[in-house]
Design a protein around this motif. Structure first.
Motif, PDB file in Angstrom:
ATOM      1  N   SER A 178       0.825  -1.199   0.000  1.00  0.00           N
ATOM      2  CA  SER A 178       0.000   0.000   0.000  1.00  0.00           C
ATOM      3  C   SER A 178       0.866   1.259   0.000  1.00  0.00           C
ATOM      4  CB  SER A 178      -0.921   0.004   1.224  1.00  0.00           C
ATOM      5  OG  SER A 178      -1.662   1.186   1.284  1.00  0.00           O
ATOM      6  N   ALA A 179       1.946   1.249   0.766  1.00  0.00           N
ATOM      7  CA  ALA A 179       2.861   2.392   0.792  1.00  0.00           C
ATOM      8  C   ALA A 179       3.527   2.588  -0.566  1.00  0.00           C
ATOM      9  CB  ALA A 179       3.915   2.198   1.876  1.00  0.00           C
ATOM     10  N   MET A 180       3.885   1.485  -1.214  1.00  0.00           N
ATOM     11  CA  MET A 180       4.506   1.580  -2.526  1.00  0.00           C
ATOM     12  C   MET A 180       3.518   2.149  -3.550  1.00  0.00           C
ATOM     13  SD  MET A 180       6.510  -1.343  -4.732  1.00  0.00           S
ATOM     14  CE  MET A 180       5.059  -2.315  -5.041  1.00  0.00           C
ATOM     15  N   ASP A 181       2.282   1.706  -3.495  1.00  0.00           N
ATOM     16  CA  ASP A 181       1.261   2.238  -4.406  1.00  0.00           C
ATOM     17  C   ASP A 181       1.003   3.723  -4.144  1.00  0.00           C
ATOM     18  OD1 ASP A 181       0.978  -0.204  -5.658  1.00  0.00           O
ATOM     19  OD2 ASP A 181      -0.753  -0.824  -4.436  1.00  0.00           O
ATOM     20  N   THR A 182       0.966   4.096  -2.885  1.00  0.00           N
ATOM     21  CA  THR A 182       0.750   5.505  -2.536  1.00  0.00           C
ATOM     22  C   THR A 182       1.902   6.375  -3.033  1.00  0.00           C
ATOM     23  OG1 THR A 182      -0.513   4.868  -0.589  1.00  0.00           O
ATOM     24  CG2 THR A 182       0.362   7.103  -0.633  1.00  0.00           C
ATOM     25  N   CYS A 183       3.131   5.918  -2.828  1.00  0.00           N
ATOM     26  CA  CYS A 183       4.293   6.670  -3.302  1.00  0.00           C
ATOM     27  C   CYS A 183       4.302   6.762  -4.827  1.00  0.00           C
ATOM     28  CB  CYS A 183       5.587   6.026  -2.808  1.00  0.00           C
ATOM     29  SG  CYS A 183       5.872   6.258  -1.050  1.00  0.00           S
ATOM     30  N   SER A 184       3.917   5.692  -5.502  1.00  0.00           N
ATOM     31  CA  SER A 184       3.856   5.712  -6.954  1.00  0.00           C
ATOM     32  C   SER A 184       2.797   6.703  -7.446  1.00  0.00           C
ATOM     33  CB  SER A 184       3.547   4.307  -7.471  1.00  0.00           C
ATOM     34  OG  SER A 184       3.419   4.311  -8.860  1.00  0.00           O
ATOM     35  N   THR A 185       1.650   6.720  -6.782  1.00  0.00           N
ATOM     36  CA  THR A 185       0.591   7.661  -7.142  1.00  0.00           C
ATOM     37  C   THR A 185       1.043   9.102  -6.911  1.00  0.00           C
ATOM     38  OG1 THR A 185      -1.104   6.031  -6.598  1.00  0.00           O
ATOM     39  CG2 THR A 185      -1.799   8.324  -6.692  1.00  0.00           C
ATOM     40  N   LEU A 186       1.701   9.353  -5.792  1.00  0.00           N
ATOM     41  CA  LEU A 186       2.198  10.702  -5.510  1.00  0.00           C
ATOM     42  C   LEU A 186       3.257  11.137  -6.525  1.00  0.00           C
ATOM     43  CD1 LEU A 186       2.409  10.675  -1.617  1.00  0.00           C
ATOM     44  CD2 LEU A 186       0.813  11.954  -3.051  1.00  0.00           C
ATOM     45  N   ALA A 187       4.097  10.212  -6.970  1.00  0.00           N
ATOM     46  CA  ALA A 187       5.096  10.546  -7.987  1.00  0.00           C
ATOM     47  C   ALA A 187       4.409  10.911  -9.302  1.00  0.00           C
ATOM     48  CB  ALA A 187       6.065   9.386  -8.179  1.00  0.00           C
ATOM     49  N   ASN A 188       3.363  10.166  -9.663  1.00  0.00           N
ATOM     50  CA  ASN A 188       2.619  10.483 -10.884  1.00  0.00           C
ATOM     51  C   ASN A 188       1.932  11.841 -10.773  1.00  0.00           C
ATOM     52  OD1 ASN A 188       3.294   8.131 -12.228  1.00  0.00           O
ATOM     53  ND2 ASN A 188       1.503   7.020 -11.490  1.00  0.00           N
ATOM     54  N   LEU A 189       1.339  12.122  -9.632  1.00  0.00           N
ATOM     55  CA  LEU A 189       0.694  13.418  -9.429  1.00  0.00           C
ATOM     56  C   LEU A 189       1.711  14.560  -9.442  1.00  0.00           C
ATOM     57  CD1 LEU A 189      -1.881  12.493  -6.637  1.00  0.00           C
ATOM     58  CD2 LEU A 189      -2.371  13.055  -9.019  1.00  0.00           C
ATOM     59  N   GLY A 190       2.875  14.330  -8.884  1.00  0.00           N
ATOM     60  CA  GLY A 190       3.923  15.347  -8.888  1.00  0.00           C
ATOM     61  C   GLY A 190       4.411  15.648 -10.294  1.00  0.00           C
ATOM     62  N   PHE A 191       4.545  14.603 -11.104  1.00  0.00           N
ATOM     63  CA  PHE A 191       4.948  14.833 -12.492  1.00  0.00           C
ATOM     64  C   PHE A 191       3.880  15.641 -13.227  1.00  0.00           C
ATOM     65  CE2 PHE A 191       5.027  13.554 -16.981  1.00  0.00           C
ATOM     66  CZ  PHE A 191       6.295  13.988 -17.314  1.00  0.00           C
ATOM     67  N   GLY A 192       2.618  15.322 -12.992  1.00  0.00           N
ATOM     68  CA  GLY A 192       1.538  16.094 -13.602  1.00  0.00           C
ATOM     69  C   GLY A 192       1.527  17.539 -13.132  1.00  0.00           C
ATOM     70  N   ALA A 193       1.840  17.749 -11.864  1.00  0.00           N
ATOM     71  CA  ALA A 193       1.901  19.114 -11.326  1.00  0.00           C
ATOM     72  C   ALA A 193       3.041  19.908 -11.968  1.00  0.00           C
ATOM     73  CB  ALA A 193       2.073  19.073  -9.809  1.00  0.00           C
ATOM     74  N   MET A 194       4.190  19.263 -12.184  1.00  0.00           N
ATOM     75  CA  MET A 194       5.305  19.962 -12.831  1.00  0.00           C
ATOM     76  C   MET A 194       4.951  20.346 -14.266  1.00  0.00           C
ATOM     77  SD  MET A 194       8.801  18.146 -11.467  1.00  0.00           S
ATOM     78  CE  MET A 194       8.415  16.534 -12.078  1.00  0.00           C
ATOM     79  N   VAL A 195       4.315  19.436 -14.990  1.00  0.00           N
ATOM     80  CA  VAL A 195       3.898  19.746 -16.358  1.00  0.00           C
ATOM     81  C   VAL A 195       2.873  20.875 -16.350  1.00  0.00           C
ATOM     82  CG1 VAL A 195       2.682  18.824 -18.372  1.00  0.00           C
ATOM     83  CG2 VAL A 195       4.450  17.463 -17.252  1.00  0.00           C
ATOM     84  N   GLY A 196       1.949  20.838 -15.395  1.00  0.00           N
ATOM     85  CA  GLY A 196       0.952  21.897 -15.287  1.00  0.00           C
ATOM     86  C   GLY A 196       1.556  23.246 -14.942  1.00  0.00           C
ATOM     87  N   LEU A 197       2.529  23.253 -14.049  1.00  0.00           N
ATOM     88  CA  LEU A 197       3.199  24.507 -13.695  1.00  0.00           C
ATOM     89  C   LEU A 197       3.934  25.105 -14.890  1.00  0.00           C
ATOM     90  CD1 LEU A 197       4.629  23.639 -10.166  1.00  0.00           C
ATOM     91  CD2 LEU A 197       3.021  25.478 -10.683  1.00  0.00           C
ATOM     92  N   LEU A 198       4.659  24.256 -15.611  1.00  0.00           N
ATOM     93  CA  LEU A 198       5.398  24.758 -16.765  1.00  0.00           C
ATOM     94  C   LEU A 198       4.446  25.196 -17.882  1.00  0.00           C
ATOM     95  CD1 LEU A 198       8.346  22.211 -16.924  1.00  0.00           C
ATOM     96  CD2 LEU A 198       8.415  24.588 -16.198  1.00  0.00           C
ATOM     97  N   GLY A 199       3.370  24.440 -18.092  1.00  0.00           N
ATOM     98  CA  GLY A 199       2.394  24.819 -19.107  1.00  0.00           C
ATOM     99  C   GLY A 199       1.693  26.109 -18.769  1.00  0.00           C
TER     100      GLY A 199
END
Length: 99
Positions: A73-94
């Motif tokens: 569960s911790a691994m899935d949560t960390c993976s989800t947070l990494a995906n959300l963080g990547f989306g946030a970086m793309v959104g910030l730059l866009g």
């Protein structure tokens, strides 16, 4: 006069540069995007959190031989947070590029 000082005749002796380009208009000049300190702070924080959660997810996946349900569960949560963080970086730059 001293030899180190430029005289008006020496300055005007430089050849003029003539170009056959069209005159620069307001539409031809690209807009400048300014990056503020606040944007840099937010972007760096999001990047650091994204990298840390990605490293944590990889660490759990690679080095835990028999993961429990909590570790999965911790691994899935960390993976989800990494995906959300990547989306946030793309959104910030866009969002910064659109301004």
């Amino acid at each position: 006069m001293s030899e180190g000082l430029a005289t008006p005749s020496a300055v005007s002796a430089a050849p003029a540069v003539v170009t056959d380009q069209m005159p620069v208009t307001a539409a031809a000049v690209p807009e400048v995007t300014t990056v503020t300190a606040h944007f840099k702070l937010v972007f760096i924080c999001v990047t650091v959190i994204t990298v840390l959660t990605l490293v944590a997810s990889l660490y759990i996946g690679i080095f835990i031989e028999k993961p429990t349900d909590a570790a999965k569960s911790a691994m899935d949560t960390c993976s989800t947070l990494a995906n959300l963080g990547f989306g946030a970086m793309v959104g910030l730059l866009g969002g910064k590029a659109v301004q």
